[in-house]
Design a protein around this motif. Structure first.
Motif, PDB file in Angstrom:
ATOM      1  N   GLY A 108       0.791  -1.228   0.000  1.00  0.00           N
ATOM      2  CA  GLY A 108       0.000   0.000   0.000  1.00  0.00           C
ATOM      3  C   GLY A 108       0.823   1.278   0.000  1.00  0.00           C
ATOM      4  N   ILE A 109       2.141   1.149  -0.138  1.00  0.00           N
ATOM      5  CA  ILE A 109       3.002   2.336  -0.215  1.00  0.00           C
ATOM      6  C   ILE A 109       3.718   2.329  -1.566  1.00  0.00           C
ATOM      7  CG2 ILE A 109       3.280   2.481   2.289  1.00  0.00           C
ATOM      8  CD1 ILE A 109       6.010   1.144   1.990  1.00  0.00           C
ATOM      9  N   VAL A 110       4.371   3.455  -1.900  1.00  0.00           N
ATOM     10  CA  VAL A 110       5.005   3.536  -3.219  1.00  0.00           C
ATOM     11  C   VAL A 110       6.046   2.420  -3.376  1.00  0.00           C
ATOM     12  CG1 VAL A 110       6.542   4.898  -4.685  1.00  0.00           C
ATOM     13  CG2 VAL A 110       4.579   5.971  -3.587  1.00  0.00           C
ATOM     14  N   TYR A 111       5.914   1.654  -4.431  1.00  0.00           N
ATOM     15  CA  TYR A 111       6.885   0.618  -4.812  1.00  0.00           C
ATOM     16  C   TYR A 111       8.209   1.335  -5.045  1.00  0.00           C
ATOM     17  CZ  TYR A 111       8.646  -3.275  -7.762  1.00  0.00           C
ATOM     18  OH  TYR A 111       9.369  -4.309  -8.315  1.00  0.00           O
ATOM     19  N   TYR A 112       9.247   1.001  -4.277  1.00  0.00           N
ATOM     20  CA  TYR A 112      10.411   1.892  -4.239  1.00  0.00           C
ATOM     21  C   TYR A 112      11.057   2.138  -5.613  1.00  0.00           C
ATOM     22  CZ  TYR A 112      14.372  -1.335  -4.540  1.00  0.00           C
ATOM     23  OH  TYR A 112      15.302  -2.217  -5.001  1.00  0.00           O
ATOM     24  N   PRO A 113      11.046   1.172  -6.569  1.00  0.00           N
ATOM     25  CA  PRO A 113      11.635   1.526  -7.868  1.00  0.00           C
ATOM     26  C   PRO A 113      10.987   2.745  -8.531  1.00  0.00           C
ATOM     27  CG  PRO A 113      11.399  -0.853  -7.686  1.00  0.00           C
ATOM     28  CD  PRO A 113      10.678  -0.257  -6.506  1.00  0.00           C
TER      29      PRO A 113
END
Lengths: 139, 139, 139, 139
Positions: B18-23
């Motif tokens: 539920g958070i920004v996918y780090y790539p």
């Protein structure tokens, strides 16, 4: 003959609703399409593009999304062909999870020379490969 | 001078947690980098690439992720430059949400001729633009 | 023991310079990371996330990009672990094409309970799996 | 009334043929869709999702791709609505570059409660907003 590519729904494939962000279904279809060339036509997709300069731009898409997919789902993407014209063809993609149909797309693809971006007839080798996965009856 | 590009975290940017996918943070950084050319150097990024054949491959990345971002977050991506060499430079990207630092990256970029993929000196026009957003002191 | 995941550079992975858009390297790393859980730890990544509510946010990344990759390249992504702390660990990813090192990343990962988004100790099962792919010496 | 969102084709949006990787057109459409909620309905898309638990899964897509797009292209994505039912609606997206139509999609969207993933009637506020961008005649 069926061309099937097994894939996984990845951690980064979902959206804010927790299901696969629908544009990513088209990646799943395209991976099956790319694999078709190496596996069925015997020419890897990249070789066809960069050596033969043959490209297959997508010109029309119709897709039904029935069952939402979630991260971790194991899916099979089946590619068949329903129509083969002089320089274009229609392929069908079915996304199955545990044998259940989750999405289905019909995609019309043109054939072009990539240097001139002009329509060309489907080269014989690829036409023969498309025939191999042609559906017996329309569905 | 600071170069800042405001962006939004999109519905498709998050992952299964539920958070920004780090790539995807690297997309945010790259959008700021692309905009730098048109806004600060006066040459749109695509023109530089395709007419001048100047490219800027990324060679080294160091990033700290502090605060997770969520869909709908409005962020500012600040780009500054900390070091300018003969044919490479180091730029810093800060991702701020409501003024709070959420992520910070230092990215080392080479300069190449895209036809030969060989290092070239940073062209004067881009060197001057990089100087405009140079940090006063390291941070 | 090494954990290696073979992948292909896809048609949609490249950028306007014709080489892999660098943010997509982090997808390659993450696919290896996801596969680690099912293959080495014996718990599929999605089960760990959604049943155990254990998450592994990325907190620091250092990456060197040496050799550009192109569409069609077959790559091996090797994952090893260089440091295991109480609630965080450092893993190393090497991208090899034909045995040649093309990119290398060190990624520091925290361990959290996904409901509370708070640091927790690395659960024993995953700690044991990380030990299995620990490097003999630092590199 | 027309709802139009201006966007740019980014460096990472293209494929091995140097034109926009067609799945990314659906991102362009979705960005216009997301912006519709904040700009026309007066409720940001993320608030609607996470506070009201209203979601809009895509159930059917038909798209024509006419003119390939390239990195650097400035595009306008126009969203209109052609049909509004009890719990679903059909919206049309036109991608224009310099006023020229490059792609066109008709997308059928259901309305669900995100907790139960069950169809619900389109809430009045969003129905009224959809009416605002309804086409005068079918096109």
């Amino acid at each position: 003959m069926k061309h099937v590519v097994s894939q996984h729904v990845r951690f980064g494939d979902v959206d804010g609703a927790g299901i696969v962000y629908y544009p990513r279904f088209f990646n799943y279809f395209h991976v099956a399409f790319e694999e078709f060339f190496g596996r069925v036509a015997g020419v890897p997709y990249d070789q066809m593009l960069y050596k033969e300069r043959v490209g297959f731009p997508t010109v029309h898409v119709e897709t039904d999304f029935g069952v939402p997919l979630r991260h971790g789902d194991a899916i099979d993407v089946e590619m068949t062909v329903s129509r083969i014209g002089k320089s274009s063809f229609v392929s069908t993609y079915r996304v199955l999870r545990g044998g259940k149909l989750c999405a289905r797309a019909e995609i019309t693809t043109a054939t072009v020379n990539l240097d001139r971006m002009e329509a060309i007839p489907i080269p014989d080798r690829y036409r023969a490969a498309l025939e191999k996965i042609r559906e017996d009856t329309s569905s």
